[in-house]
Design a protein around this motif. Structure first.
Motif, short mmCIF file in Angstrom:
data_model
loop_
_atom_site.label_atom_id
_atom_site.label_comp_id
_atom_site.label_asym_id
_atom_site.label_seq_id
_atom_site.Cartn_x
_atom_site.Cartn_y
_atom_site.Cartn_z
N THR A 89 0.82 -1.22 0.00
CA THR A 89 0.00 0.00 0.00
C THR A 89 0.86 1.27 0.00
O THR A 89 0.37 2.35 -0.31
CB THR A 89 -0.95 0.02 1.21
N ASP A 183 -1.93 -0.28 -7.75
CA ASP A 183 -3.04 0.66 -7.70
C ASP A 183 -3.14 1.21 -6.26
O ASP A 183 -2.36 0.84 -5.39
CB ASP A 183 -4.35 0.02 -8.18
N GLU A 184 -4.10 2.09 -6.02
CA GLU A 184 -4.22 2.73 -4.69
C GLU A 184 -4.41 1.71 -3.56
O GLU A 184 -3.89 1.88 -2.49
CB GLU A 184 -5.41 3.72 -4.70
N SER A 185 -5.18 0.66 -3.83
CA SER A 185 -5.49 -0.32 -2.79
C SER A 185 -4.33 -1.28 -2.50
O SER A 185 -4.30 -1.93 -1.47
CB SER A 185 -6.72 -1.15 -3.21
N GLU A 187 -3.94 -3.88 -4.26
CA GLU A 187 -4.46 -5.22 -4.60
C GLU A 187 -4.33 -5.56 -6.08
O GLU A 187 -4.31 -6.72 -6.45
CB GLU A 187 -5.94 -5.31 -4.19
N ASN A 188 -4.26 -4.55 -6.94
CA ASN A 188 -4.13 -4.77 -8.39
C ASN A 188 -2.84 -4.18 -8.90
O ASN A 188 -2.36 -3.16 -8.39
CB ASN A 188 -5.31 -4.16 -9.15
#
Length: 199
Positions: A89, A183-185, A187-188
């Motif tokens: 993150t 990505d922001e999360s 997760e991707n």
């Protein structure tokens, strides 16, 4: 009277047992064909991670180090004898450089001591066109702890151009990761890699 009855029971047992046994392989073959269908839906490619990383953090800072491991939560790097984990993150992107281990075939998992892997210098300015895959779930990347190669499960491509792009990723080649963006999360990921001949 007892003997004929006993022989009839024995004969019926002998006759019915093979009939029951024949049913089992049919069920097994159906299960196998279902498994094959699932495997064809999920295409996997083998990817390799070069030894050195330049990590751009969301804070704007840069950190560098030797690539140790990557999991669903963090990137683990070592620098000057110290090992640290960086939460996904906190990461904006990772650029991979330096040497890379090339496995002999897609079944080989490269770790430093594997004789079926050869180390080559990785030059990101190779003539080959890089492949870009966007919005890949981090969970699609199966990396064994301490390994320098992993399997990446490709999502189903709806666009025919995307499908053509991923069809070029043959088992004869190893896909060297050049760049990974979070990505922001966390997760991707978006991956840029260069398909390279194994030999």
């Amino acid at each position: 009277m007892m003997k004929p009855l006993l022989s009839t029971i024995l004969m019926s047992a002998i006759v019915t047992v093979p009939n029951m046994a024949l049913g089992t392989p049919i069920l097994a073959s159906l299960l196998l064909s279902q498994q094959d269908k699932q495997e064809t839906l999920k295409q996997q490619i083998q990817v390799a991670f070069p030894d050195f990383v330049v990590v751009s953090l969301k804070s704007g800072n840069l950190t560098t180090g030797n690539f140790i491991d990557l999991n669903n939560r963090s990137l683990i790097v070592s620098f000057k004898g110290y090992t640290t984990g960086i939460p996904l993150t906190d990461i904006q992107s990772i650029e991979f450089k330096d040497k890379v281990l090339i496995p002999a075939d897609e079944t080989v998992i490269c770790q430093r001591s594997n004789p079926q892997c050869r180390q080559v210098p990785f030059n990101q300015n190779q003539a080959q066109e890089p492949t870009i895959l966007e919005n890949i779930p981090m969970t699609n990347l199966s990396l064994f702890q301490g390994a320098k190669t992993a399997l990446l499960t490709l999502p189903e491509q709806s666009d025919s151009e995307d499908r053509e792009n991923t069809n070029d990723l043959s088992k004869d080649k190893i896909n060297i990761i050049n760049y990974l963006e979070m990505d922001e999360s966390g997760e991707n990921i978006t991956l840029i890699f260069i398909p390279t001949e194994r030999k």
